[in-house]
Design a protein around this motif. Structure first.
Motif, PDB file in Angstrom:
ATOM      1  N   THR A   1      40.950   9.768   6.111  1.00 33.86           N
ATOM      2  CA  THR A   1      42.300   9.628   5.572  1.00 33.86           C
ATOM      3  C   THR A   1      42.885   8.284   6.006  1.00 33.86           C
ATOM      4  O   THR A   1      42.491   7.719   7.028  1.00 33.86           O
TER       5      THR A   1
ATOM      6  N   VAL B   1      45.688  15.041   4.798  1.00 32.20           N
ATOM      7  CA  VAL B   1      46.939  14.352   4.472  1.00 32.20           C
ATOM      8  C   VAL B   1      46.909  12.946   5.068  1.00 32.20           C
ATOM      9  O   VAL B   1      46.761  12.797   6.284  1.00 32.20           O
TER      10      VAL B   1
ATOM     11  N   ILE C   1      58.427  14.787   5.149  1.00 36.09           N
ATOM     12  CA  ILE C   1      57.094  14.917   5.751  1.00 36.09           C
ATOM     13  C   ILE C   1      56.758  16.387   5.970  1.00 36.09           C
ATOM     14  O   ILE C   1      55.667  16.857   5.623  1.00 36.09           O
TER      15      ILE C   1
ATOM     16  N   TYR D   1      53.614  18.609   4.119  1.00 35.24           N
ATOM     17  CA  TYR D   1      52.582  19.359   4.834  1.00 35.24           C
ATOM     18  C   TYR D   1      52.622  20.844   4.475  1.00 35.24           C
ATOM     19  O   TYR D   1      51.578  21.489   4.319  1.00 35.24           O
TER      20      TYR D   1
ATOM     21  N   GLY E   1      46.317  14.650   9.922  1.00 34.07           N
ATOM     22  CA  GLY E   1      47.552  13.913   9.726  1.00 34.07           C
ATOM     23  C   GLY E   1      47.574  12.622  10.505  1.00 34.07           C
ATOM     24  O   GLY E   1      46.856  12.460  11.495  1.00 34.07           O
ATOM     25  N   HIS E   2      48.393  11.692  10.036  1.00 38.22           N
ATOM     26  CA  HIS E   2      48.612  10.427  10.735  1.00 38.22           C
ATOM     27  C   HIS E   2      50.116  10.256  10.832  1.00 38.22           C
ATOM     28  O   HIS E   2      50.777   9.769   9.913  1.00 38.22           O
ATOM     29  N   LEU E   3      50.676  10.714  11.947  1.00 43.17           N
ATOM     30  CA  LEU E   3      52.130  10.738  12.099  1.00 43.17           C
ATOM     31  C   LEU E   3      52.483  10.787  13.579  1.00 43.17           C
ATOM     32  O   LEU E   3      51.614  10.898  14.445  1.00 43.17           O
TER      33      LEU E   3
ATOM     34  N   LEU F   1      55.622  22.139  11.725  1.00 42.23           N
ATOM     35  CA  LEU F   1      54.446  21.866  10.910  1.00 42.23           C
ATOM     36  C   LEU F   1      53.623  23.140  10.764  1.00 42.23           C
ATOM     37  O   LEU F   1      53.741  24.061  11.567  1.00 42.23           O
TER      38      LEU F   1
ATOM     39  N   LEU G   1      44.999  14.913  14.554  1.00 38.56           N
ATOM     40  CA  LEU G   1      46.021  13.891  14.372  1.00 38.56           C
ATOM     41  C   LEU G   1      45.522  12.504  14.753  1.00 38.56           C
ATOM     42  O   LEU G   1      44.669  12.339  15.620  1.00 38.56           O
TER      43      LEU G   1
END
Length: 412
Positions: free
Chosen positions: A81, A134, A162, A166, A190-192, A225, A233
């Motif tokens: 991702t 995501v 966001i 999700y 995820g990248h958050l 989430l 992550l």
């Protein structure tokens, strides 16, 4: 199924102008060996594959060579991702071709959550795992602008967008699982930035991950989430559990991205998962280069460098002078000490001089010692801007910085 979770490779990154292709190549070869030694069946790469949106030919070669080598192992699936450093369109461009090698790429956020839901199948074509892949969610992906909204309104809308994204993807995955009629585990990617997670900082400056958000902007509460069976992550460089939860983790970057990270034990995460149980453990990543950060007065610096010479140290060094004595030829002294050795000094900082610059601008300082937020804050102080105006202007400045960082230079 055995899953390996990694992120934040930053292929093509530099440290004070030095390219790090050799370290990256060694890491990727180590990763291949780890996949083989632990019989990994699925590899998850949670964003920031590359360091910039327009990676060099060498960076691309390392990436594609790695994917080719993975296809020769028993690893059945690779899922990649995009992170905030990646170009979504660049990663997406070869996705149809890579899918033939069971490499699934999700560079851009999808308007419909189903496009980010991947059903992975075993060698007999039976579903074995569902992944909600995501990518990094940019402001434009999740937030609708509203005329006259405040800085706080923008922050709230971004976070809510966001969370909603999700949740939609997770609900689609649950529907998919129901349609299949099997009790399959659901893994999220995820990248958050989750609220309360650790970013390593040195006093007076930001280190590690280049802050995309300023203040609390974009920090997502983990408890809002979805409850994935495992949540892989990326974005923060420190390996860590989120809110003490064993199954919500940042793998962290596999290499120290600066001298403040050199004492961290870098790792990847091994996840053994089925529909009844999740077992998580970390695998330490070896350091592929020697680093040393030297701080103190001149005597301390000199003694440390002499000790490194006796040990035949081969690696990169950062020197931070913290003494009270004014030394005008600090750089010359340090370079003289390491002359004809295998010690390579990448940066020399005079802390006394640096602090004077930040307070009064009486001396020159290298621009690399400052980040944009530092410069902007000092400008606000120098121009006597009121505290109320500072809050507004800092919010606007963070918006500009974020839009610049979100620019996709690969997109036509």
């Amino acid at each position: 199924m055995k899953i390996l979770h990694t992120s934040d490779w930053h292929i093509g990154s530099t440290l004070y102008g030095r390219k790090r292709y050799d370290e990256t190549e060694q890491f990727l070869q180590w990763l291949i060996n780890t996949i083989e030694n632990h019989s990994i069946e699925t590899l998850l790469v949670a964003g920031d594959v590359f360091d910039i949106s327009t990676p060099s030919n060498t960076a691309q070669e390392l990436y594609y060579r790695f994917l080719n080598e993975v296809s020769r192992t028993n690893c059945r699936h690779v899922i990649v991702t995009a992170g905030n450093h990646d170009s979504p369109s660049f990663l997406d461009a070869p996705k149809a071709l890579l899918k033939a090698f069971n490499v699934h790429v999700v560079g851009s956020a999808a308007e419909k959550g189903g496009f980010e839901v991947l059903v992975l199948k075993d060698g007999d074509n039976n579903p074995e795992l569902i992944v909600c892949a995501v990518p990094f969610l940019r402001d434009r992906d999740v937030r609708q602008s509203s005329e006259g909204e405040s800085y706080q309104d923008k922050e709230n809308r971004l976070v809510e967008g966001i969370i909603s994204h999700y949740q939609n993807v997770y609900e689609e995955a649950c529907r998919e699982r129901s349609d299949l009629g099997k009790s399959l585990p659901i893994v999220g990617m995820g990248h958050l930035f989750t609220a309360g997670s650790s970013i390593y900082k040195r006093a007076g400056e930001t280190s590690g991950e280049r802050d995309l958000y300023v203040g609390n902007l974009g920090q997502v509460p983990a408890d809002r989430l979805p409850s994935f069976d495992y949540f892989a992550l990326g974005h923060l460089h420190i390996p860590q559990k989120v809110a003490g939860n064993e199954v919500i983790r940042y793998s962290g970057s596999p290499m120290a991205m600066n001298f403040d990270e050199i004492h961290q034990q870098k790792s990847v995460v091994l996840v053994d998962i089925d529909d009844q149980h999740v077992d998580v453990q970390t695998i330490p990543v070896p350091a592929f280069r020697q680093f040393k950060q030297i701080k103190g007065d001149w005597n301390s610096i000199e003694n440390t460098i002499n000790k490194l010479k006796e040990e035949s140290f081969t690696g990169w060094v950062e020197v931070i002078y913290e003494g009270q004595e004014a030394i005008g030829n600090l750089r010359e002294r340090v370079y003289k000490l390491v002359e004809n050795t295998s010690i390579e000094v990448l940066k020399i900082q005079n802390a006394m001089l640096f602090n004077a610059v930040m307070k009064q601008y009486e001396k020159e300082v290298e621009l690399q010692d400052l980040n944009p937020a530092d410069v902007f804050d000092q400008c606000l102080i120098d121009h006597g801007v009121s505290d109320d105006q500072k809050v507004v202007l800092k919010g606007l400045f963070s918006e500009v910085c974020r839009q610049i960082s979100e620019a996709d230079n690969q997109k036509e």
